[in-house]
Design an enzyme around this catalytic site. Structure first.
Site, PDB file in Angstrom:
ATOM      1  N   ASP A   1       1.883  -7.811 -13.000  1.00  0.00           N
ATOM      2  CA  ASP A   1       2.690  -8.730 -12.211  1.00  0.00           C
ATOM      3  C   ASP A   1       4.150  -8.296 -12.352  1.00  0.00           C
ATOM      4  O   ASP A   1       4.650  -8.177 -13.471  1.00  0.00           O
ATOM      5  CB  ASP A   1       2.484 -10.146 -12.770  1.00  0.00           C
TER       6      ASP A   1
ATOM      7  N   CYS B   1       9.492  -9.716   5.120  1.00  0.00           N
ATOM      8  CA  CYS B   1       9.264  -9.672   6.565  1.00  0.00           C
ATOM      9  C   CYS B   1       9.071 -11.098   7.072  1.00  0.00           C
ATOM     10  O   CYS B   1       8.165 -11.371   7.847  1.00  0.00           O
ATOM     11  CB  CYS B   1       8.091  -8.759   6.909  1.00  0.00           C
TER      12      CYS B   1
ATOM     13  N   PRO C   1       0.788  -1.243   0.000  1.00  0.00           N
ATOM     14  CA  PRO C   1       0.000   0.000   0.000  1.00  0.00           C
ATOM     15  C   PRO C   1       0.817   1.288   0.000  1.00  0.00           C
ATOM     16  O   PRO C   1       0.255   2.353   0.204  1.00  0.00           O
ATOM     17  CB  PRO C   1      -0.800  -0.122   1.302  1.00  0.00           C
ATOM     18  N   GLY C   2       2.119   1.212  -0.236  1.00  0.00           N
ATOM     19  CA  GLY C   2       2.836   2.447  -0.551  1.00  0.00           C
ATOM     20  C   GLY C   2       3.661   3.085   0.554  1.00  0.00           C
ATOM     21  O   GLY C   2       4.177   4.186   0.362  1.00  0.00           O
TER      22      GLY C   2
ATOM     23  N   LYS D   1       6.594   2.212   1.633  1.00  0.00           N
ATOM     24  CA  LYS D   1       7.985   2.308   1.179  1.00  0.00           C
ATOM     25  C   LYS D   1       8.075   3.157  -0.088  1.00  0.00           C
ATOM     26  O   LYS D   1       9.052   3.876  -0.290  1.00  0.00           O
ATOM     27  CB  LYS D   1       8.565   0.912   0.962  1.00  0.00           C
TER      28      LYS D   1
END
Lengths: 166, 303
Positions: B157, B230, B109-110, B112
């Protein structure tokens, strides 16, 4: 994934280069910000302007070949193809500090009501129409969004998804 | 916690690791330097009676021990963005410069993406790709609120990322923060391990390899790629790096990280990986009282 609504077309610089008579030009966009809000044209130096769909303008820094079919290009800045062009909340928050006209400063309570989406009766001696709304934050005025002033009332234009009880 | 048992052989002080994974993680916010300074954010949060704790390795980060980032003035103005400490690492390692072209391969969702733009003083071009339209909508909301003018969003993709919309130009840098099994987010999402399966880990590893390979391909000679997850799973970390070392022309290089960490591992079960994967960093929750993370820096050789 190709769809007309996702195509961005770069604005022509001036009227001479315009093919679609309804499409705004870069010159008109800069004039709008100067005439309505006193934002100097050099504020937008280095940015390109793009239209997606009918009338919604975006501002970007790169120069991809136009038209470009992608999902987003910089930020939304202005709604055109209507009688009164309307700046976006995002553009006002980012560039509103350069404005010198049609800027209304609200106190804390009025600013809270404004971002909650409430309309309020206020005194305003200037023009009717779209105003840049500011309030004081961390000891300095900070643009918060767009209001529509008509008939003694400041109508909050904060989009539903952005309204908050702060 | 059971899926984590398999890491007993590779994690020092395993009991402390498990204890840390069981502790909830407080919210943190990153200052959006495109719209505000650290000093003004500090003042605005204090004026709103929001308690903050500094983060010693990054002066633009605050931990909010008692609050969530959402309903306050600095948030409304896009001065802050909810982003936990370890999530801030990969963009700082990539270290993009103003005026550069950067690809964010799995952007939504942005958090980074917008951090990359801020590190570039919002000058240059960040192409942000995601394959999920719902998540792209969240990305768009974040770039708007944070006032970012340099992000172009593509729906595709990442394995098949096209340079065509931008006239075929390659990138100076690429961030590959891939979808993963998210084991390291357990302190934020306690049920993250409920659906854990080895076959999911192995499946997603194939996707990760494809995206990282594409990132190396579209990065210009002399450019930098950062790979991060992560998760603790070596299948999604060192095994992916080992694959791109074989398949593409790139190197895994060392970098400074001002947080305690362990090196990437060269042996896992019956697999062994290229020695340079030890330049990657593993960040465990008990090391710095954060979430878990993995981050590697790759360089594409100059011609």
């Amino acid at each position: 994934m190709s769809d007309q609504s996702t195509v961005f077309t770069r604005l022509p610089e001036t009227d001479d280069e315009r093919e679609d008579p309804e499409r705004a030009t870069r010159e008109e966009v800069l004039d709008f910000w100067t005439d309505r809000f006193g934002v100097p044209p050099e504020t937008f130096e280095g940015y390109t302007f793009w239209e997606r769909g009918a009338g919604k303008l975006w501002l970007y820094q790169g120069t991809p070949p136009s038209p470009v079919d992608i999902e987003g290009l910089g930020m939304t800045v202005l709604r055109t193809r209507q009688e009164h062009w309307k700046p976006t909340l995002e553009a006002v928050q980012r560039f509103g500090e350069h404005a010198s006209e049609n800027v209304i400063r609200l106190d804390e309570d009025a600013a809270r009501a404004f971002v909650a989406g409430e309309d309020q009766e206020l005194d305003w001696d200037g023009d009717w129409g779209y105003l840049i709304v500011t309030h004081d934050l961390a000891d300095e005025p900070e643009p918060v969004g767009v209001g529509l002033y008509v008939y003694g009332e400041l109508r909050s234009q904060v989009p539903k998804g952005r309204r908050r009880e702060v | 916690m059971e899926p984590l048992d398999r890491y007993r052989p590779i994690i020092d002080d395993f009991e402390a690791f498990i204890d840390a994974c069981e502790r909830p993680l407080p919210s943190a916010v990153r200052v959006n330097t495109i719209k505000a300074t650290v000093e003004r954010v500090r003042t605005a949060l204090a004026d709103a009676d929001i308690a903050v704790e500094p983060v010693d390795w990054h002066d633009g980060l605050f931990v909010l021990p008692e609050d969530s980032p959402g309903a306050n003035w600095p948030y409304f103005h896009g001065w802050i963005h909810g982003q936990e400490e370890v999530s801030v690492i990969p963009a700082t390692v990539l270290d993009p410069q103003p005026g550069e072209r950067v690809w964010d391969a799995c952007a939504a969702p942005g958090s980074k993406t917008t951090q990359l733009a801020a590190l570039m003083d919002d000058a240059g071009e960040v192409v942000a790709t995601d394959n999920n339209l719902g998540r792209i909508s969240a990305l768009r909301t974040n770039t708007e609120r944070l006032g970012v003018t340099t992000v172009a969003v593509t729906h595709e993709d990442g394995r098949n990322h096209s340079l065509k919309p931008f006239g075929g130009e390659g990138y100076d840098r690429a961030l590959v923060d891939v979808p993963c099994s998210c084991e390291g987010t357990i302190r934020k999402n306690p049920d993250t391990l409920e659906d854990w399966t080895l076959s999911h880990v192995e499946g997603i590893s194939g996707v990760q390899k494809g995206i990282l390979k594409r990132a190396v391909e579209v990065t210009d000679p002399g450019g930098t790629v950062v790979y991060s997850t992560c998760t603790f799973a070596p299948e999604e970390n060192e095994a992916v790096l080992d694959y791109v070392l074989e398949e593409t022309d790139c190197e895994i290089v060392d970098y400074d990280l001002p947080l305690s960490h362990a090196p990437g591992i060269t042996e896992w079960q019956d697999e062994s990986f290229h020695p340079s994967v030890t330049n990657a960093k593993r960040i465990y929750p008990h090391h710095n009282d954060t979430g878990g993370f993995f981050c590697a820096k790759l360089e594409v050789p100059a011609e």
